[in-house]
Design a protein around this motif. Structure first.
Motif, short mmCIF file in Angstrom:
data_model
loop_
_atom_site.label_atom_id
_atom_site.label_comp_id
_atom_site.label_asym_id
_atom_site.label_seq_id
_atom_site.Cartn_x
_atom_site.Cartn_y
_atom_site.Cartn_z
N GLY A 58 0.85 -1.19 0.00
CA GLY A 58 0.00 0.00 0.00
C GLY A 58 0.88 1.23 0.00
O GLY A 58 2.09 1.14 0.17
N GLU A 59 0.29 2.39 -0.20
CA GLU A 59 1.07 3.64 -0.21
C GLU A 59 1.90 3.73 1.07
O GLU A 59 1.38 3.51 2.17
CB GLU A 59 0.14 4.86 -0.28
N ASP A 60 3.16 4.07 0.93
CA ASP A 60 4.03 4.20 2.10
C ASP A 60 5.21 5.08 1.71
O ASP A 60 5.24 5.67 0.63
CB ASP A 60 4.50 2.84 2.60
N ARG A 61 6.19 5.18 2.59
CA ARG A 61 7.37 6.02 2.36
C ARG A 61 8.53 5.43 3.15
O ARG A 61 8.40 5.13 4.33
CB ARG A 61 7.05 7.43 2.85
N LEU A 62 9.68 5.27 2.48
CA LEU A 62 10.91 4.89 3.16
C LEU A 62 11.43 6.15 3.83
O LEU A 62 11.70 7.14 3.15
CB LEU A 62 11.94 4.35 2.16
N VAL A 63 11.51 6.16 5.16
CA VAL A 63 11.87 7.40 5.86
C VAL A 63 13.29 7.41 6.41
O VAL A 63 13.87 8.48 6.59
CB VAL A 63 10.86 7.74 6.98
N SER A 64 13.86 6.23 6.69
CA SER A 64 15.24 6.23 7.18
C SER A 64 15.84 4.84 7.03
O SER A 64 15.13 3.85 6.87
CB SER A 64 15.31 6.66 8.66
N VAL A 65 17.18 4.81 7.07
CA VAL A 65 17.92 3.56 6.95
C VAL A 65 19.09 3.63 7.93
O VAL A 65 19.71 4.68 8.09
CB VAL A 65 18.45 3.34 5.51
N GLU A 66 19.39 2.51 8.56
CA GLU A 66 20.52 2.42 9.48
C GLU A 66 21.35 1.18 9.12
O GLU A 66 20.82 0.22 8.56
CB GLU A 66 20.04 2.23 10.92
N SER A 67 22.63 1.23 9.45
CA SER A 67 23.50 0.07 9.30
C SER A 67 24.58 0.14 10.38
O SER A 67 25.12 1.22 10.63
CB SER A 67 24.16 0.05 7.92
N PRO A 68 24.92 -1.00 10.98
CA PRO A 68 26.01 -0.99 11.95
C PRO A 68 27.36 -0.70 11.30
O PRO A 68 28.33 -0.40 11.98
CB PRO A 68 25.96 -2.40 12.56
N ARG A 69 27.44 -0.75 9.98
CA ARG A 69 28.70 -0.53 9.26
C ARG A 69 28.93 0.92 8.86
O ARG A 69 29.97 1.24 8.30
CB ARG A 69 28.73 -1.41 8.00
#
Length: 158
Positions: A58-69
């Motif tokens: 459904g309609e959505d938005r990628l708002v953030s991304v994290e990585s331990p690297r």
């Protein structure tokens, strides 16, 4: 004994509430991820790009991304402007249309890992945690490799 069981159940319920990951609202979209790949970091560099295809139910938005690297992972767009390729952060995130594959690919929308202290080398994997406006977070294991010639040509941004 019943009090002990009730107290233990209460503590477990409180721990679940404070786990840091919110439960999606009933009927919230889900997001699937395919073909996650991050480029190896060039010698002496602490930045690299990551690519994948996101499909939201459904309609959505990628708002953030994290990585331990990486210290930071930003959602970026690349576009031609005055015959020059320009790249900038999408501060409001990346919209995801219902049921449509949304590519993150070289030359288009992509993820930038910044502050990579240990080099990413071909053959290893990288964990990325994607957070959405309404869908539950998704943890992805991306392979580290150079995209094959033409691997993302079919998903380049318009």
């Amino acid at each position: 004994m019943n009090r002990t069981l009730a107290a233990a159940a209460s503590l477990l319920a409180l721990a679940a509430c404070n786990s840091g990951d919110r439960a999606p609202a009933p009927g919230a979209p889900t997001v699937t991820v395919a073909d996650a790949l991050c480029r190896p970091t060039p010698k002496g560099r602490q930045t690299t790009g990551c690519y994948m295809t996101l499909t939201a139910s459904g309609e959505d938005r990628l708002v953030s991304v994290e990585s331990p690297r990486a210290k930071y992972v930003q959602i970026h767009e690349s576009r031609m402007e005055s015959n020059m390729m320009m790249m900038q952060q999408l501060r409001d995130g990346l919209p995801l249309a219902a049921g449509q594959a949304t590519p993150l690919a070289p030359g288009g929308n992509h993820l930038m890992m910044l502050g990579v202290e240990e080099p990413l080398t071909t053959g290893e994997t990288v964990t990325l945690k994607l957070t959405f406006a309404t869908a539950a977070p998704v943890e992805v294991t991306a392979r580290v490799a150079q995209p094959a010639a033409g691997e993302y040509d079919h998903v380049a941004a318009h």
